[in-house]
Design a protein around this motif. Structure first.
Motif, PDB file in Angstrom:
ATOM      1  N   ASP A 228       0.791  -1.237   0.000  1.00  0.00           N
ATOM      2  CA  ASP A 228       0.000   0.000   0.000  1.00  0.00           C
ATOM      3  C   ASP A 228       0.822   1.284   0.000  1.00  0.00           C
ATOM      4  O   ASP A 228       0.569   2.198   0.785  1.00  0.00           O
ATOM      5  CB  ASP A 228      -0.992   0.014   1.163  1.00  0.00           C
ATOM      6  CG  ASP A 228      -2.246   0.822   0.832  1.00  0.00           C
ATOM      7  OD1 ASP A 228      -2.630   0.854  -0.350  1.00  0.00           O
ATOM      8  OD2 ASP A 228      -2.847   1.419   1.751  1.00  0.00           O
ATOM      9  N   CYS A 277      -2.481  -2.963  -2.841  1.00  0.00           N
ATOM     10  CA  CYS A 277      -3.012  -1.605  -2.688  1.00  0.00           C
ATOM     11  C   CYS A 277      -4.437  -1.636  -2.141  1.00  0.00           C
ATOM     12  O   CYS A 277      -5.206  -2.557  -2.406  1.00  0.00           O
ATOM     13  CB  CYS A 277      -2.982  -0.842  -4.016  1.00  0.00           C
ATOM     14  SG  CYS A 277      -3.881  -1.649  -5.357  1.00  0.00           S
ATOM     15  N   SER A 279      -8.127  -0.600  -2.167  1.00  0.00           N
ATOM     16  CA  SER A 279      -9.089  -0.103  -3.161  1.00  0.00           C
ATOM     17  C   SER A 279     -10.124   0.829  -2.549  1.00  0.00           C
ATOM     18  O   SER A 279     -11.000   1.330  -3.257  1.00  0.00           O
ATOM     19  CB  SER A 279      -9.798  -1.285  -3.828  1.00  0.00           C
ATOM     20  OG  SER A 279     -10.499  -2.061  -2.866  1.00  0.00           O
ATOM     21  N   LYS A 284      -6.711   6.834  -3.753  1.00  0.00           N
ATOM     22  CA  LYS A 284      -6.627   5.881  -4.861  1.00  0.00           C
ATOM     23  C   LYS A 284      -5.193   5.393  -5.146  1.00  0.00           C
ATOM     24  O   LYS A 284      -4.656   5.582  -6.242  1.00  0.00           O
ATOM     25  CB  LYS A 284      -7.250   6.489  -6.123  1.00  0.00           C
ATOM     26  CG  LYS A 284      -8.731   6.783  -5.979  1.00  0.00           C
ATOM     27  CD  LYS A 284      -9.293   7.422  -7.231  1.00  0.00           C
ATOM     28  CE  LYS A 284     -10.806   7.516  -7.177  1.00  0.00           C
ATOM     29  NZ  LYS A 284     -11.382   8.027  -5.931  1.00  0.00           N
ATOM     30  N   CYS A 286      -4.238   2.480  -5.779  1.00  0.00           N
ATOM     31  CA  CYS A 286      -4.185   1.437  -6.808  1.00  0.00           C
ATOM     32  C   CYS A 286      -3.900   2.012  -8.194  1.00  0.00           C
ATOM     33  O   CYS A 286      -3.321   1.330  -9.046  1.00  0.00           O
ATOM     34  CB  CYS A 286      -5.487   0.635  -6.818  1.00  0.00           C
ATOM     35  SG  CYS A 286      -5.676  -0.464  -5.377  1.00  0.00           S
ATOM     36  N   GLU A 290      -0.969   0.421 -10.326  1.00  0.00           N
ATOM     37  CA  GLU A 290      -1.228  -0.175 -11.637  1.00  0.00           C
ATOM     38  C   GLU A 290      -0.351   0.455 -12.713  1.00  0.00           C
ATOM     39  O   GLU A 290       0.127  -0.237 -13.622  1.00  0.00           O
ATOM     40  CB  GLU A 290      -2.707  -0.041 -11.976  1.00  0.00           C
ATOM     41  CG  GLU A 290      -3.590  -0.971 -11.136  1.00  0.00           C
ATOM     42  CD  GLU A 290      -5.062  -0.635 -11.221  1.00  0.00           C
ATOM     43  OE1 GLU A 290      -5.412   0.324 -11.954  1.00  0.00           O
ATOM     44  OE2 GLU A 290      -5.860  -1.316 -10.560  1.00  0.00           O
ATOM     45  N   THR A 305      -0.453  -6.368  -9.576  1.00  0.00           N
ATOM     46  CA  THR A 305      -1.141  -5.596  -8.544  1.00  0.00           C
ATOM     47  C   THR A 305      -2.077  -6.537  -7.801  1.00  0.00           C
ATOM     48  O   THR A 305      -2.590  -7.507  -8.367  1.00  0.00           O
ATOM     49  CB  THR A 305      -1.957  -4.433  -9.133  1.00  0.00           C
ATOM     50  OG1 THR A 305      -2.860  -4.930 -10.127  1.00  0.00           O
ATOM     51  CG2 THR A 305      -1.057  -3.379  -9.742  1.00  0.00           C
ATOM     52  N   PRO A 307      -5.177  -5.559  -5.552  1.00  0.00           N
ATOM     53  CA  PRO A 307      -6.083  -4.647  -4.852  1.00  0.00           C
ATOM     54  C   PRO A 307      -6.819  -5.382  -3.728  1.00  0.00           C
ATOM     55  O   PRO A 307      -7.227  -6.532  -3.884  1.00  0.00           O
ATOM     56  CB  PRO A 307      -7.062  -4.195  -5.940  1.00  0.00           C
ATOM     57  CG  PRO A 307      -6.411  -4.572  -7.242  1.00  0.00           C
ATOM     58  CD  PRO A 307      -5.579  -5.778  -6.944  1.00  0.00           C
TER      59      PRO A 307
END
Length: 341
Positions: A228, A277, A279, A284, A286, A290, A305, A307
């Motif tokens: 994260d 990450c 979501s 944001k 993610c 990405e 990734t 999420p």
């Protein structure tokens, strides 16, 4: 209509209602442009408070654990498997903050050439501790019985040590741990670099610019797991509206932003990379994860990734629990090296 609303104009009523909705966590309402700006400010402030609270909790947990576990070895640690052995405060530099803890599985589980996870705590580049429960407990409890060595490191932080220098300290800790891995039953060739939040940013800097680690004496490692980070492209962050703690970390020099941006540093394929990450965070993360992974893949790098519908703090502390999230991380590691436990 409530009586108190009658004293406001129509536009003021909309702004007030949006503020109330935002405070309640409700976003699925019609939002005029000005109201959207107000809601963004409320959400920004809320996220800042969450970051600060997480950092304070990490510091508090670390202080408490350090008081109870200082100067002890070969002990069973609460929350960890019986027989866990802990080597505390091993120095990798001359400063008292440049230390790491080594968690070893019970002797009946341990064997030679075990994989090694090196964990880098978060805390907005300014606070945090290697002994915090969210940093260690569930991860060590999951991977030690699989015959992994788990290492958690401290490093110097803001205001005296900036993020790029912090990344260098992580590299120095990695190099020292690789050099001594055999003492602990670990394999120098099976290191996994992991970090959360600010720590995730630091390991991502090393992943995207391995020359930093090489200069510090570290060998290539098996994989990087970023938990994260929202700071893959620092330059982009700083050129837009951003949380104030980023100013403390990255300052005002665009050249420095470039030098600490994993997405901009990445020029060639490196060790496999997993970007976990949240979501549900309002900033944001993610999207940045990405973008980094897409660039990594274009260079021929194994990158993914992952999420998760978890808070920033839960991304850290829930890893290692029996859940689909932990299973997905294990699956990634198996894809990296099928010989891993």
């Amino acid at each position: 209509m409530p009586l108190f609303l009658k004293v406001f104009t129509h536009h003021q009523k909309k702004l007030l209602l949006v503020a109330v909705y935002a405070a309640m966590g409700i976003s699925a309402v019609p939002v005029p442009a000005a109201a959207g700006s107000l809601r963004d400010k409320i959400m920004e402030r809320r996220q800042e408070k969450q970051e600060q609270k997480a950092a304070q909790n990490a510091k508090s947990d670390g202080d408490q654990n350090e008081m109870s576990d200082a100067d002890t070895t070969n002990i069973s640690v609460a929350g960890l498997p019986p027989g866990t052995r802990v080597l505390r405060d091993i120095a990798y530099g001359s400063d008292q903050r440049q230390t790491l803890d080594v968690y070893l599985p019970a002797a009946v589980i341990a064997h030679l050439d075990m994989p090694v996870i090196v964990m880098v705590h978060g805390g907005a580049w300014k606070v945090g501790n290697k002994t915090a429960r969210g940093v260690v407990e569930n991860k060590a409890a999951h991977w030690l019985p699989k015959a992994y060595v788990f290492i958690s490191i401290n490093y110097r932080m803001l205001p005296d040590t900036r993020p790029l220098e912090q990344a260098d300290e992580v590299a120095r800790a990695l190099a020292m741990a690789q050099g001594r891995a055999a003492e602990w039953g670990g394999s120098r060739s099976k290191f996994i670099l992991m970090g959360h939040s600010a720590g995730a940013h630091l390991v991502s800097v090393l992943a995207s610019n391995p020359a930093i680690a090489s200069k510090a004496g570290a060998s290539p490692w098996l994989a990087t797991i970023s938990l994260d980070s929202a700071a893959y492209n620092v330059k982009q962050i700083m050129e837009r509206k951003h949380y104030r703690f980023y100013d403390d970390a990255f300052g005002s020099d665009p050249a420095y932003w470039q030098a600490v941006s994993p997405s901009l540093l990445l020029k060639q394929a490196a060790a496999p990379f997993l970007a976990v990450c949240s979501s549900i965070r309002p900033d944001k993360p993610c999207a940045q994860a990405e973008a980094f992974v897409t660039k990594a893949k274009s260079l021929g790098m194994l990158a993914q990734t992952l999420p998760q519908g978890l808070s920033h703090a839960d991304i850290n502390k829930n890893l290692g629990l029996e859940n689909a999230y932990t299973a997905a991380v294990d699956k990634f590691l198996k894809e990296v090296d099928s010989s891993l436990p």
